[in-house]
Design an enzyme around this catalytic site. Structure first.
Site, short mmCIF file in Angstrom:
data_model
loop_
_atom_site.label_atom_id
_atom_site.label_comp_id
_atom_site.label_asym_id
_atom_site.label_seq_id
_atom_site.Cartn_x
_atom_site.Cartn_y
_atom_site.Cartn_z
N GLU A 228 25.80 23.33 27.42
CA GLU A 228 26.48 23.36 28.72
C GLU A 228 25.89 24.47 29.57
O GLU A 228 25.50 25.52 29.03
CB GLU A 228 27.97 23.67 28.52
CG GLU A 228 28.71 22.60 27.75
CD GLU A 228 30.17 22.99 27.53
OE1 GLU A 228 31.01 22.53 28.30
OE2 GLU A 228 30.44 23.75 26.59
N HIS A 252 33.23 17.92 17.53
CA HIS A 252 32.33 16.96 18.21
C HIS A 252 31.02 16.78 17.42
O HIS A 252 30.58 15.66 17.17
CB HIS A 252 31.97 17.44 19.62
CG HIS A 252 33.16 17.71 20.50
ND1 HIS A 252 34.33 16.99 20.40
CD2 HIS A 252 33.37 18.61 21.49
CE1 HIS A 252 35.20 17.44 21.31
NE2 HIS A 252 34.64 18.43 21.97
N LYS A 347 27.26 27.60 25.44
CA LYS A 347 27.60 27.67 26.86
C LYS A 347 26.57 28.54 27.57
O LYS A 347 25.90 29.35 26.93
CB LYS A 347 28.99 28.27 27.04
CG LYS A 347 30.11 27.37 26.47
CD LYS A 347 31.46 27.73 27.02
CE LYS A 347 32.57 26.87 26.42
NZ LYS A 347 32.69 25.52 26.99
C1 BG6 Z 1 35.69 20.52 24.82
C2 BG6 Z 1 35.47 21.99 24.59
O1 BG6 Z 1 36.13 19.91 23.64
O2 BG6 Z 1 34.48 19.92 25.25
C3 BG6 Z 1 34.92 22.65 25.84
O3 BG6 Z 1 36.70 22.60 24.24
C4 BG6 Z 1 33.71 21.90 26.36
O4 BG6 Z 1 34.60 24.01 25.59
C5 BG6 Z 1 34.00 20.42 26.48
O5 BG6 Z 1 33.38 22.43 27.63
C6 BG6 Z 1 32.76 19.64 26.88
O6 BG6 Z 1 33.08 18.29 27.07
P1 BG6 Z 1 32.09 17.33 27.85
O7 BG6 Z 1 32.74 15.99 27.75
O8 BG6 Z 1 32.03 17.85 29.25
O9 BG6 Z 1 30.77 17.41 27.16
#
Ligand code: BG6
Length: 486
Positions: A228, A252, A347
């Site tokens: 991210e 995830h 991040k």
């Molecule tokens: C969440 C995390 O599960 O997923 C976050 O707690 C993260 O920290 C987010 O930013 C990212 O999700 P996506 O769908 O934007 O990749």
């Protein structure tokens, strides 16, 4: 309504009770997902969207606030006419988690709304609340009789985190199953609702081309990445307790690993069992050589200067929280012997991306490695990276062959939350990790966290906007490999 949606099954009428309705997730994802489902004609004929919050609101205040959030964040385009049809489905109950009386009042509002909407006792509780509030909320739901552990008409959707280690996850599970039937508990891992993630098994098992490649015989290693560019975004209270490994790797990334490594399931119902088979066979070793962690220091997001993690609001200036985590995992099944899986997340890295890359074995010593990449975001699709002769030269160059959702499927993919809410309402459980799956994730993460706690010097700072800590590159170099550039 979109064409293909006509043939879809529509859930039975129900009352949806939203705890944490004014929170970030609800504003950005949940309320918009309900609107988008409604817009697509996929909500039941009768439903109540019942917000429970401490604000001094009446039903009208809740409705106009929710409208503003939906207008800003919905996917299918905001339409006044559509919203006016949805408006009578909004209900509100004022209350706080610690106040018994507000749960008694909530019971009355649920019953009234259920009657008006013809829900006949079907209730879906959506818990999007901080982990610390769980015991209290569950206790209140039970003692007020709002939740009944024997009532098969009640369901609960639970947002992560599922604890912060194996023990707390088990406590949470026993708490939940004291109030709800285990088969009615839907644990959310929103990555499982992403379209490309849902397509992994069909792609793998419907195309012999992929199945032919799919083992350590042809795959050198697998890289699973989720990065991210954003920072902690006002969620420091939660994140300080979690960190990257607990926040993303435990759930995830472990789910993506399980889906990539599992054997063919017997239908949708068999998926969990095959994932568990993989997760139980995951192992880690030599953590000082096979893991890396980092925390972002001040730097840039694109051209914009950004703070370091320790300067973020609500973060301790001496915080040792990981905002980057990488880990090498062995999958000890016959298919994957000798083929490691490398997982990384962080991040404040250069961009938002998520992918699973199978890096293939070269056909000769020192030859180039080709890759098959399943791109979850952005630009969902599959990319095959192979070597091609450069025109008019005898040189070879890496080129990309691709399948892109954008080009092949004119219809935009639904948001993960639309898929998950729809499935939970229909009682379909395959997109939700089971208790055992989440426990398997903790069995991998607990020793890693313990190792990091004992070795604080493993935390390395990386500049915001950079590729992450150098220890993560070293982890790969030790094995003669490199992270893919995302
Ligand atoms: C969440 C995390 O599960 O997923 C976050 O707690 C993260 O920290 C987010 O930013 C990212 O999700 P996506 O769908 O934007 O990749």
């Amino acid at each position: 309504m979109e064409k293909n949606d006509y043939a879809r099954k529509i859930p039975e009428p129900c009352t949806i009770v939203l705890f944490g309705v004014t929170g970030h997730l609800s504003r950005h994802k949940l309320l918009p997902a309900f609107y988008d489902l409604f817009h697509r004609g996929l909500m039941p004929s009768g439903f109540a969207l019942l917000g429970f919050a401490r604000r001094e609101w009446g039903r009208g205040d809740f409705l106009s606030w929710a409208k503003g959030e939906i207008e800003q964040n919905c996917r299918t385009g905001f339409d006044e006419g559509v919203f006016s049809l949805m408006a009578p489905h909004f209900y509100f109950a004022k209350g706080t988690f610690d106040d018994e009386k507000s749960f008694e009042a909530l019971k009355g509002v649920i019953e009234g709304a259920g009657k008006e909407q013809g829900a006949e006792g079907r209730t879906l509780f959506y818990l999007s609340i901080p982990p610390a509030s769980f015991p209290l909320v569950i206790e209140r739901l039970k003692e007020s009789g709002v939740a009944d552990p024997l009532n098969p008409l009640q369901k609960v959707m639970v947002e992560k985190p599922f604890g912060r280690d194996l023990e707390s996850a088990r406590n949470l599970d026993s708490l939940l199953s004291s109030a709800f039937l285990p088969s009615q508990i839907f644990r959310i891992d929103h990555y499982l609702g992403k379209e490309m993630v849902q397509n992994l098994l069909p792609l793998r098992f419907e195309n012999p081309l992929f199945e032919y490649l799919w083992s350590s015989e042809r795959v050198d290693h697998v890289q699973i990445s989720m990065t991210e560019s954003a920072g902690v975004e006002g969620r420091s209270a939660y994140y300080e307790q979690a960190g990257a490994a607990r926040d993303v790797l435990q759930n995830h990334l472990m789910q993506l690993l399980a889906l990539s490594a599992m054997e063919k399931p017997e239908g949708r119902e068999g998926e969990r069992e095959k994932k568990i088979e993989v997760l139980k066979n995951c192992s880690i070793e030599n953590l000082e050589r096979t893991s890396a962690r980092g925390q972002y220091a001040p730097g840039f997001e694109g051209a914009k200067p950004v703070k370091g993690y320790r300067e973020e609001e609500g973060v301790s200036p001496a915080s040792l929280t990981d905002t980057f985590a990488a880990l090498k995992i062995n999958v000890d099944t016959p298919r994957w012997q000798g083929c490691p899986f490398y997982l990384r997340t962080g991040k404040r890295l250069p961009k938002r991306a998520a992918e699973i890359a199978l890096v293939l074995k070269p056909d000769r010593e020192g030859g180039e490695k080709e890759s098959v990449v399943f791109k979850i975001q952005p630009n969902e699709g599959v990319q095959v990276e192979v070597l091609s002769k450069v025109p008019a030269e005898s040189l070879m160059k890496k080129v990309r062959m691709g399948f892109s959702y954008e080009k092949q499927f004119p219809k935009e993919s639904p948001e993960a939350y639309e898929e998950l809410i729809e499935d939970a309402m229909l009682g379909r459980s395959s997109l939700f990790p089971s208790e055992e799956e989440t426990e398997c994730g903790w069995k991998i993460i607990d020793p890693l966290e313990e190792f990091w706690d004992k070795n604080p010097s493993t935390l390395e700072f990386y500049r915001a906007g950079s590729r992450g800590p150098a220890s993560s590159d070293k982890l790969m170099e030790r094995d003669g490999r490199k992270w893919r550039k995302l």
